[in-house]
Design a protein around this motif. Structure first.
Motif, PDB file in Angstrom:
ATOM      1  N   GLU A   1       0.823  -1.210   0.000  1.00 51.73           N
ATOM      2  CA  GLU A   1       0.000   0.000   0.000  1.00 51.73           C
ATOM      3  C   GLU A   1       0.857   1.261   0.000  1.00 51.73           C
ATOM      4  O   GLU A   1       0.419   2.315  -0.463  1.00 51.73           O
ATOM      5  CB  GLU A   1      -0.963   0.002   1.199  1.00 51.73           C
ATOM      6  CG  GLU A   1      -0.359   0.355   2.547  1.00 51.73           C
ATOM      7  CD  GLU A   1       0.462  -0.798   3.148  1.00 51.73           C
ATOM      8  OE1 GLU A   1       1.198  -0.563   4.130  1.00 51.73           O
ATOM      9  OE2 GLU A   1       0.388  -1.936   2.622  1.00 51.73           O
ATOM     10  N   ARG A   2       2.098   1.166   0.473  1.00 49.27           N
ATOM     11  CA  ARG A   2       3.004   2.324   0.482  1.00 49.27           C
ATOM     12  C   ARG A   2       3.886   2.345  -0.750  1.00 49.27           C
ATOM     13  O   ARG A   2       4.131   3.410  -1.336  1.00 49.27           O
ATOM     14  CB  ARG A   2       3.874   2.297   1.737  1.00 49.27           C
ATOM     15  CG  ARG A   2       4.868   3.447   1.810  1.00 49.27           C
ATOM     16  CD  ARG A   2       5.590   3.513   3.143  1.00 49.27           C
ATOM     17  NE  ARG A   2       6.531   4.632   3.171  1.00 49.27           N
ATOM     18  CZ  ARG A   2       7.787   4.534   2.751  1.00 49.27           C
ATOM     19  NH1 ARG A   2       8.249   3.387   2.297  1.00 49.27           N
ATOM     20  NH2 ARG A   2       8.575   5.594   2.808  1.00 49.27           N
ATOM     21  N   VAL A   3       4.378   1.168  -1.170  1.00 45.39           N
ATOM     22  CA  VAL A   3       5.330   1.114  -2.277  1.00 45.39           C
ATOM     23  C   VAL A   3       4.658   1.449  -3.609  1.00 45.39           C
ATOM     24  O   VAL A   3       5.237   2.146  -4.454  1.00 45.39           O
ATOM     25  CB  VAL A   3       5.996  -0.279  -2.345  1.00 45.39           C
ATOM     26  CG1 VAL A   3       6.870  -0.393  -3.595  1.00 45.39           C
ATOM     27  CG2 VAL A   3       6.818  -0.530  -1.091  1.00 45.39           C
ATOM     28  N   ILE A   4       3.438   0.977  -3.816  1.00 50.29           N
ATOM     29  CA  ILE A   4       2.754   1.192  -5.101  1.00 50.29           C
ATOM     30  C   ILE A   4       2.635   2.679  -5.448  1.00 50.29           C
ATOM     31  O   ILE A   4       3.000   3.086  -6.567  1.00 50.29           O
ATOM     32  CB  ILE A   4       1.378   0.496  -5.098  1.00 50.29           C
ATOM     33  CG1 ILE A   4       1.580  -1.027  -5.180  1.00 50.29           C
ATOM     34  CG2 ILE A   4       0.512   0.981  -6.258  1.00 50.29           C
ATOM     35  CD1 ILE A   4       0.301  -1.829  -4.991  1.00 50.29           C
ATOM     36  N   PRO A   5       2.144   3.556  -4.558  1.00 53.44           N
ATOM     37  CA  PRO A   5       2.066   4.982  -4.936  1.00 53.44           C
ATOM     38  C   PRO A   5       3.430   5.637  -5.116  1.00 53.44           C
ATOM     39  O   PRO A   5       3.563   6.577  -5.911  1.00 53.44           O
ATOM     40  CB  PRO A   5       1.282   5.621  -3.779  1.00 53.44           C
ATOM     41  CG  PRO A   5       1.402   4.673  -2.645  1.00 53.44           C
ATOM     42  CD  PRO A   5       1.498   3.314  -3.242  1.00 53.44           C
TER      43      PRO A   5
END
Length: 347
Positions: free
Chosen positions: A327-331
């Motif tokens: 959820e943090r790496v994707i954006p």
């Protein structure tokens, strides 16, 4: 193909909590631990039954007898595709990323800066594919004999781009033959796209094969192999932060780490995966065995394409353990790809 709609809402909710906790804590999650979760209003017995159902569906597994469960690749895939709630970057994180692209760099330095930035922000390995060039105008070519049936090709494209390639020929060529071949190509095709050169010569081969002299046979073989349009030959990438992976408990196996570092060094498998991601023309997430490469079996790769002048010319991303904070790496990957494309448009 696994059908997600076969899973009840209760089972999906339980899986979501299990995967989230496992990513955060790194330990197998037991029924008793889940029963204490404030988001679940289920008895321990009900949780055990649902966990058994999830295991039967191949979404979780027990790494050891009587241990808790951990997500499988299929479980991660369901989580990422349908259960994950992407967290937008906060203002401070987004501002930090944007500031890194304010200064002007030459292209190579910009790409290296970007891979380092991805590594720094995610604490994983950051990778950036060098831009694909659809148009390579031939400026000069030379052929140098190395040994029997091996020839070094020196190619100069566009303005000052130089590439060296070793090709394997069907027979041995003399220095005079190689010089004549280079002279012919330099005189006839300077300024032309190398793909057009190759296709024109191959068409000539089909039309005049019977009457072709040895000189033209040499020209066509050299052009065919030296200007091979296999895109993986024209690709490369820059990577940073490989040593971050040494600190990840899930990747602590020395032999697996060695094989992974060899893959980074030899590049072929990673390039092939990045090329698949580029052809997809959208963000791609390869989880474990989905990459098709055993060396990445314990890793996830998240990539996003970057665009210059309206065309997707490369991808960037991160490589890390399957137990990464998606959820943090994707954006982060998504925004960095946009910022790199914008910066390249101004180079």
């Amino acid at each position: 193909m696994f059908r997600y709609n076969k899973i009840s809402e209760r089972a999906q909710n339980l899986l979501k909590i299990l995967v989230s906790r496992y990513i955060r804590e790194g330990q197998p999650i037991g029924s008793r631990t889940l029963s204490r979760d404030v988001n679940l209003d289920l008895s321990p017995a009900t949780i055990r039954n649902v966990m058994a159902d999830l295991e039967e569906m191949g979404l979780v597994c027990s790494p050891h007898t009587s241990a808790g469960r951990v997500p499988t690749v299929r479980g991660y895939r369901l989580f990422v595709d349908t259960l994950l709630q992407i967290k937008p970057l906060n203002n401070e994180e987004e501002s930090h990323l944007r500031r890194q692209f304010i200064q002007e760099y030459d292209i190579q330095r910009l790409l290296e800066q970007t891979s380092s930035l991805l590594s720094e922000v995610t604490h994983l390995a950051g990778v950036v594919m060098l831009p694909r060039r659809d148009s390579k105008a031939l400026r000069h070519v030379e052929f140098l004999s190395l040994s029997e049936k091996r020839v070094l090709v020196v190619l100069v494209f566009n303005e000052k781009e130089v590439e060296n390639r070793i090709i394997y020929t069907s027979r041995s060529y003399t220095s005079a033959e190689l010089q004549s071949t280079a002279n012919y190509l330099n005189n006839a095709f300077i300024g032309k796209n190398i793909k057009a050169v190759r296709s024109d010569l191959l068409r000539e081969l089909q039309e005049t094969r019977e009457n072709m002299d040895k000189m033209m046979q040499a020209v066509i073989e050299m052009a065919d192999k030296a200007f091979d349009s296999d895109e993986t030959m024209e690709r490369d990438f820059v990577i940073a932060g490989q040593t971050n992976l040494m600190e990840v408990a899930d990747l602590s196996n020395i032999e697996k780490l060695r094989d992974l570092f060899i893959a980074f060094s030899e590049k072929h498998d990673i390039l092939h995966l990045l090329d698949q991601a580029l052809k997809a023309q959208s963000m791609q997430i390869f989880i474990g065995e989905e990459s098709g490469y055993e060396v990445l079996g314990d890793c996830s790769v998240i990539t996003s394409p970057y665009t210059v002048n309206g065309g997707m010319i490369g991808v960037l991303g991160v490589i890390g353990p399957t137990r990464m904070p998606y959820e943090r790496v994707i954006p982060i990957v998504d925004l960095t790809a946009k910022l790199l494309g914008s910066a390249l448009n101004h180079c």
